[in-house]
Design a protein around this motif. Structure first.
Motif, mmCIF file in Angstrom:
data_model
loop_
_atom_site.group_PDB
_atom_site.id
_atom_site.type_symbol
_atom_site.label_atom_id
_atom_site.label_comp_id
_atom_site.label_asym_id
_atom_site.label_seq_id
_atom_site.Cartn_x
_atom_site.Cartn_y
_atom_site.Cartn_z
ATOM 1 N N CYS A 282 -3.071 -9.524 -3.693
ATOM 2 C CA CYS A 282 -2.211 -9.254 -2.531
ATOM 3 C C CYS A 282 -2.475 -10.312 -1.468
ATOM 4 O O CYS A 282 -3.607 -10.506 -1.042
ATOM 5 N N CYS A 285 -3.720 -8.575 2.146
ATOM 6 C CA CYS A 285 -5.085 -8.084 2.327
ATOM 7 C C CYS A 285 -6.072 -8.885 1.478
ATOM 8 O O CYS A 285 -7.262 -8.576 1.479
ATOM 9 N N CYS A 298 -3.608 -1.047 2.622
ATOM 10 C CA CYS A 298 -2.674 -2.153 2.858
ATOM 11 C C CYS A 298 -1.268 -1.684 2.492
ATOM 12 O O CYS A 298 -1.049 -1.110 1.430
ATOM 13 N N CYS A 301 0.572 -3.917 -0.662
ATOM 14 C CA CYS A 301 0.215 -3.636 -2.062
ATOM 15 C C CYS A 301 -0.050 -2.152 -2.267
ATOM 16 O O CYS A 301 -0.520 -1.742 -3.313
HETATM 17 ZN ZN LIG Z 1 -2.659 -5.665 0.104
#
Ligand SMILES: [Zn+2]
Lengths: 370, 831
Positions: A282, A285, A298, A301
């Motif tokens: 991701c 994050c 997050c 994701c």
């Molecule tokens: Zn993420």
């Protein structure tokens, strides 16, 4: 003009007397200093330095003097005229600067006025997104291949090891050109371009194929019957899954930032074996699974740390055979993912339908290049 | 595939300290992707305990209801050991029963918090629970009565109800049909953790004999193996044990009756679909054959079906009684009076199952497994397991006969180079690892020099090719072991010229203030009518889709105009004062019925076959369409707004042509959807012969109205492929003179109907090579000119490459230009 007057008695000529010359000079200098603008200075110049000015007239009389007197009178008048001309030039310069400043001040406009006379245009992010991806492949030495959206069934399915009885065919809900046995479909994937590339090019082949594809999906925030994919195909001697991973790592780090890598999970696609799903770390994050505050999951994701990109794998030798590539000599890899989906992640687009509604407020935000 | 983790663990000795997440991560890495972990009891918190009802006093109420005032022994769970007083509205229990009690402080699904409260004149301290209240099932019939001995008062009730289970849902890919069973999931877990696997199909089965129900297979390709067993004395009212119900529900299926539940349970456990017949309704021997054309059968779902000659059917003396492997028939269905059950476990041809399911539109758990491939070697074990469970829970007796017809089909060995997995994966896998992993997935492996022979296990029908073995080795080694290596292809040639030109065209349009849109390329009569296309317009000839999104838009579009016009209307309705949009996309004009060949895939098609294939795909030229509606330039301090009109569309066309160095003629034309007097045909004239690129101009007023666009809205549509083809490869560098320019203006009076382009062309030709440029700078109408005429003022610039022109030369060229214009167009020079 007065020539030397030999008849003239060598007596003193009044205009050439020192007091007269100095008076004329001083009067000129005073007038110059008093000139308030270029117009007035022009009048002063005419009066005090023109042909009919006192000093000009005095100058004219010099010739009438006896030779022995000429030098001194000439010097006196010359110095006076020089002083006047110098003062004129200096005053001229000052007044010109003043004039320019005044003019410029008068010409001041409000530069905060709007100037959007011709509204901005923009290209669609799906177009520029596909170009962005294409450029990354071109930079790697790949070429961009294309094919028709209305495609032969054999190229869309059979040649890719998706025979008529393959259960995976039902996974791709297909638009068929009427009649249903026409042998022509709206391509369900950009993979038939791979087949065309293999059928019409000679290895080594490194091609990426961005394009529009069709599935009979409902139209909602995350699904559309028409969407966009980019596929990559590499056919060469000695290619391995490692080259696939290297290519994808390079692609995602180019699109999402250095250090964003991919991971493979075993999966199944008829046209590849071994097959994998590819996820990327991701990019929001960086895999930490937490949101920016570090407190919740997050949102990009959904707290998984990974984002699903699409499918990939080693080209199934059955596909190579159907497309005329010698499977004993060559191996290949292929991958494909959704451009729409990737742009949604990259730009934080919540609803897929924004692409299709054509609202200029959406599109102009992306400009003409991504 | 959903399964309780405890059921999987029953068949594999996983280390006790493995977390659920570690197990699912490992299985995901092996190719069984985790979809979800459910925990049915996760919404229940606080004390949920076993209680024994001590007293139950019915108390009729004024509202007509009767409530029960109960005291319940909940052991020490309430902290006092005293009986708990609880008011309960249900009546399906009595004193002495074991029930499930949630005590004050507990929370039930839906956030329903339990506390002691006054109701019906008592303090009710807790609740006696029903399955619905615990979220276990939708069964509202009454509270749960636990079987005697299930637990002692005060025990945590969660384990007894399966509420402490973790149910794991995996996404199973089509090639891993074996994982559609507990057996397969446990086997994968054993593989993943190198743990001992206990095969639930490993059982001693009774030997086949001739005493069982007679079976005849007419089509051994469609049904290579058929096992039949019979139980009698079955109690059709016997309930399905709770543990079995819990597991069936956890797997996402519905419990129905013991006989049906047992077959489903065994299918979930072993992966082998089973069919049960009411043996008393079966007349004579079972026979497996293909259906006769037009043969009819009413299946279990009550649907009367017409069968296809490829469908496999199971028959008795009365005819077809089931669609083999897909769905049973109604006439022999197990009912509430069935006491003899005939158990069928048969192995079916997967392709035939797939085709029948698709043809008959039947999608079932059994079909899903049969069409992907089931382990044929466990057919007898599966039948025996069903018999065992019917005997154990239905009071039945196994009849002695065991019918086994046919045999397990043999598997062919796959040969590969031992180092193939390493060569394909890029991982340094040594030969011993390759052999070990192939054996771990069940292959019988033999290494002969540099080659390896592997016979895949019976439960892996998907393993057919050398590369299938590669995937097995690599997934056990781990896909995460694949290194990252960038390939180094030969130098590429960059984008093709059409690709670069398309980008350039897009940028040119954006620079002209146009915004790109995308539209679904589907169209129907309504959209074509809205364009005012006549019946014989070529753009009416759409290629129809067999299964369009909407019957309103059944064809692939022949023009991009409907899309851009619709989107322009949408923008205006959302408050834009003006909009300029463009779209590029493929269009298809039908040239008759579409029919493309389908070839085999065992070789490349020949050149002739390939040509025929590519020729059968309809031509799909790329088009460009644009629309300009409403304000083209907004009102501002500079002055009033300027509304888009026909000239804006042509300005865009000219700008594109200039950008691409394409010489175009603009000619008056009349074509829908344009205004017949304000439409231009765009013709590329640089090539050997003129090519019509498309049209531009003002839209017909009716077309504007139909799309919610203001009057005077303008549009264009061009064949982008043709435009790109007309673009010169390398535009030659211009050569220009630096000698002084000679300027001459001429005013020519012509009839209104005379196109400026014609006058200009005549001037150009007449002026000869000294002419550098000609530009119309004024158009004047007035009394002096006369009605029906206009005066065109042109600025002519002359220049010679090698000298300063004399007045005489300039005048001569100007005179010649005017003379030719007069000859060609009747232009009169204005005094
Ligand atoms: Zn993420």
């Amino acid at each position: 003009m007065s020539g030397p007057n030999t008849e003239y008695d060598p007596v003193e000529v009044t205009p050439l007397q020192a007091a007269e010359v100095e008076a004329a000079r001083d009067a000129a200098l005073a007038a110059i200093a008093a000139a308030a603008d270029l117009e007035q200075l022009k009048a002063v110049r005419l009066e005090h330095a023109g042909d009919r000015s006192a000093l000009a007239l005095a100058n004219r009389e010099i010739g009438a003097l006896p030779p022995q007197a000429r030098k001194e009178a000439g010097q006196r008048v010359g110095q006076a005229r020089g002083a006047v001309n110098q003062a004129l030039a200096a005053r001229q310069a000052v007044l010109e600067v003043e004039h320019e400043e005044r003019m410029l001040a008068e010409e001041t406009v409000d530069v905060t006025l709007p100037t959007d006379r011709v509204p901005a245009g923009a290209r669609h992010p799906l177009t520029t997104g596909a170009e962005l991806i294409a450029d990354i492949f071109v930079a790697m030495g790949w070429e961009i291949a294309e094919g028709p959206v209305m495609e032969a069934e054999w190229l869309n399915f059979d040649a890719l090891n998706l025979g008529p009885d393959h259960p995976a065919r039902t996974m791709q809900d297909t638009f068929w050109v009427a009649p249903a046995d026409s042998g022509v479909v709206l391509r369900t994937q950009t993979s038939p371009v791979q087949a065309r590339s293999m059928l019409t090019r000679t290895p080594p082949i490194y091609v990426a194929c961005p394009g529009r594809v069709f599935r009979t999906d409902e139209y909602d925030a995350t699904h559309s019957p028409v969407f966009h994919q980019v596929e990559g195909l590499a056919i060469d001697e000695g290619l391995t899954m490692a080259h696939l991973k290297g290519t994808l790592d390079h692609l995602v780090s180019s699109l999402f930032g250095e250090g964003i890598s991919t991971r493979f999970r075993p999966s199944y696609f008829p046209f590849t074996e071994p097959s994998a799903e590819m996820d990327m770390v991701c990019f929001v994050c960086s895999g930490s699974t937490l949101d920016a505050e570090g407190t919740g999951p997050c949102r990009t994701c959904r707290g998984e740390g990974w984002i699903e990109l699409g499918g990939c794998g080693v080209v199934n030798p059955r596909v190579l055979v159907a497309c005329g590539v010698d499977p004993e000599r060559y191996t290949g890899f292929a991958f494909g993912f959704g451009i729409d989906r990737m742009l949604m992640f990259r730009s934080g687009i919540d609803d897929l339908r924004a692409f299709w509604e054509g609202d200029v407020r959406f599109t102009t935000a992306f400009g003409s290049e991504l | 595939m959903k399964a309780p983790l405890s059921w999987i663990r029953e068949h594999v000795d996983l280390p006790a300290d493995l977390t659920t997440e570690q197990i699912t991560d490992r299985l995901t890495a092996l190719g069984l992707k985790l979809e979800a972990i459910e925990s049915p009891g996760s919404e229940i918190t606080g004390p949920l305990v076993v209680g024994r009802v001590l007293t139950q006093e019915p108390e009729p109420q004024k509202n007509g209801k009767t409530i029960n005032w109960c005291t319940v022994d909940v052991g020490d769970a309430n902290g006092t050991g005293e009986p708990q007083g609880i008011v309960c509205g249900a009546h399906n229990f009595g004193a002495g029963d074991l029930v499930v009690v949630v005590l004050p402080g507990g929370v039930l699904p839906g956030g329903f918090a339990i506390s002691a409260r006054k109701t019906y004149g008592h303090v009710s301290a807790g609740m006696i629970c029903s399955a619905a209240e615990l979220g276990i099932s939708d069964d509202h019939d009454g509270i749960i009565v636990l079987p005697e001995g299930a637990g002692a008062p005060g025990d945590d009730a969660r384990p007894l109800l399966g509420l402490d289970e973790e149910i794991i849902e995996f996404e199973i890919n089509p090639d891993r049909a074996y994982a559609l069973s507990i057996r397969g999931l446990a086997r994968e877990a054993a593989l993943g953790f190198d743990a001992p696997f206990r095969d639930p199909a490993a059982r001693d089965v009774p030997a086949a004999d001739d005493a069982g129900h007679p079976v005849v297979i007419d089509d051994p390709d469609g049904c290579p193996l058929f096992v039949a067993r019979t139980v009698s004395g079955f109690d059709p009212t016997a309930p399905t044990p709770d543990w079995m119900v819990q597991r069936i529900v956890a797997a996402g299926m519905r419990p129905i009756s013991l006989a049906v539940d047992v077959t489903n349970y065994v299918m979930l456990e072993l992966g082998r679909p089973i069919h049960g017949y009411d043996a008393d309704k079966v007349a004579g021997a079972l026979r497996v054959r293909r259906a006769a054309a037009g043969e009819r059968l009413t299946t279990l779902d009550g649907t009367e079906r017409t069968l296809h000659p490829e469908d496999l059917v199971v028959c008795d003396d009365t005819g077809a009684i089931g669609l083999g492997g897909v769905m049973g028939g109604e006439s022999t269905e197990i009912s509430s009076s069935t006491t003899r059950v005939l158990v069928e476990a048969a192995h079916w041809d997967a392709t035939s199952m797939f085709r029948t399911g698709k043809r008959q539109r039947i999608s079932s758990e059994a079909g899903k497994r049969n069409e992907r491939g089931v382990d044929p070697a466990i057919t007898e074990a599966a039948a025996d397991r069903v018999v065992e469970l019917l005997v154990a829970h239905g009071g039945a007796t196994a009849e002695p006969g065991v019918t086994v017809v046919g045999s397990v089909p043999a598997r062919a060995a796959i040969e590969i180079d031992v180092d193939l997995p390493a060569r394909v994966s890029g991982i340094a896998v040594d030969d011993a690892t390759t052999v070990r992993h192939l054996e771990a997935v069940g292959c019988a492996v033999e290494v002969i020099g540099p080659r390896l022979r592997a016979v895949p296990p019976t439960w892996r029908p998907d393993l057919e090719d050398p590369f299938d073995l590669v995937e097995e080795v690599v997934r056990v080694v781990g896909y995460d072991q694949v290194p990252s290596v960038l390939p180094t292809p030969n130098a590429g040639r960059g984008l093709t010229r059409p690709q670069r030109l398309r980008r350039r065209i897009g940028r040119t349009l954006a620079a002209a203030g146009c915004v790109e849109v995308v539209s679904f390329p589907f169209v129907g009569d309504a959209a074509l009518d809205a364009l005012g296309l006549p019946a014989d317009d070529a753009r009416r000839a759409t290629v129809p889709l067999a299964n369009p999104m909407s019957s309103e838009e059944p064809g692939f579009t022949t023009t991009l105009l409907p899309g851009v016009l619709r989107q322009a209307g949408r923008n205006l309705s959302r408050g834009q004062a003006g909009v300029a949009l463009f779209e590029t996309g493929s269009v298809v004009v039908s040239s008759g019925p579409v029919k493309a060949p389908i070839y085999g895939v065992d070789r490349r098609p020949s050149e002739a076959e390939l040509d025929a294939l590519l020729a059968a795909v309809p031509a799909q030229p790329l088009h460009l369409a644009a629309v300009l509606a409403g304000e083209r330039e907004p009102a501002g301090w500079w002055g009033p707004a300027r509304t888009a009109g026909w000239s804006d569309a042509l300005a865009i066309v000219r700008r594109l042509a200039d950008e691409l160095s394409v010489a175009v003629d603009i000619r008056p034309a009349a074509l829908a959807p344009w205004h017949p007097g304000r439409c231009a045909e765009i013709v590329a004239v640089g090539g050997a012969s003129p090519v019509v690129l498309g049209h531009a101009g003002e839209l017909h007023p009716r077309v504007c109205a139909a799309h919610g666009l203001p009057a005077r809205s303008a549009a264009l549509e061009l064949d982008l492929d043709a435009l790109i083809a007309a673009t010169p490869d390398v535009p030659p560098a211009p050569r220009f003179s630096t000698f002084p320019v000679a300027k001459e203006d001429v005013a020519l009076v012509v009839a209104d109907a005379t196109p400026v382009a014609d006058v200009e062309a005549a001037l150009r030709e007449g002026a000869g090579p000294l002419l550098e440029s000609v530009r119309l700078f004024d158009v004047y109408r007035g009394e002096q000119i006369g009605a029906g005429r206009r005066s065109l003022a042109f600025a002519l610039r002359f220049r010679a490459p090698d000298r300063t022109l004399t007045d005489e030369e300039t005048t001569a060229a100007r005179t010649a230009a005017v003379a030719l214009a007069a000859e060609r167009t009747g232009a009169e020079q204005r005094a």
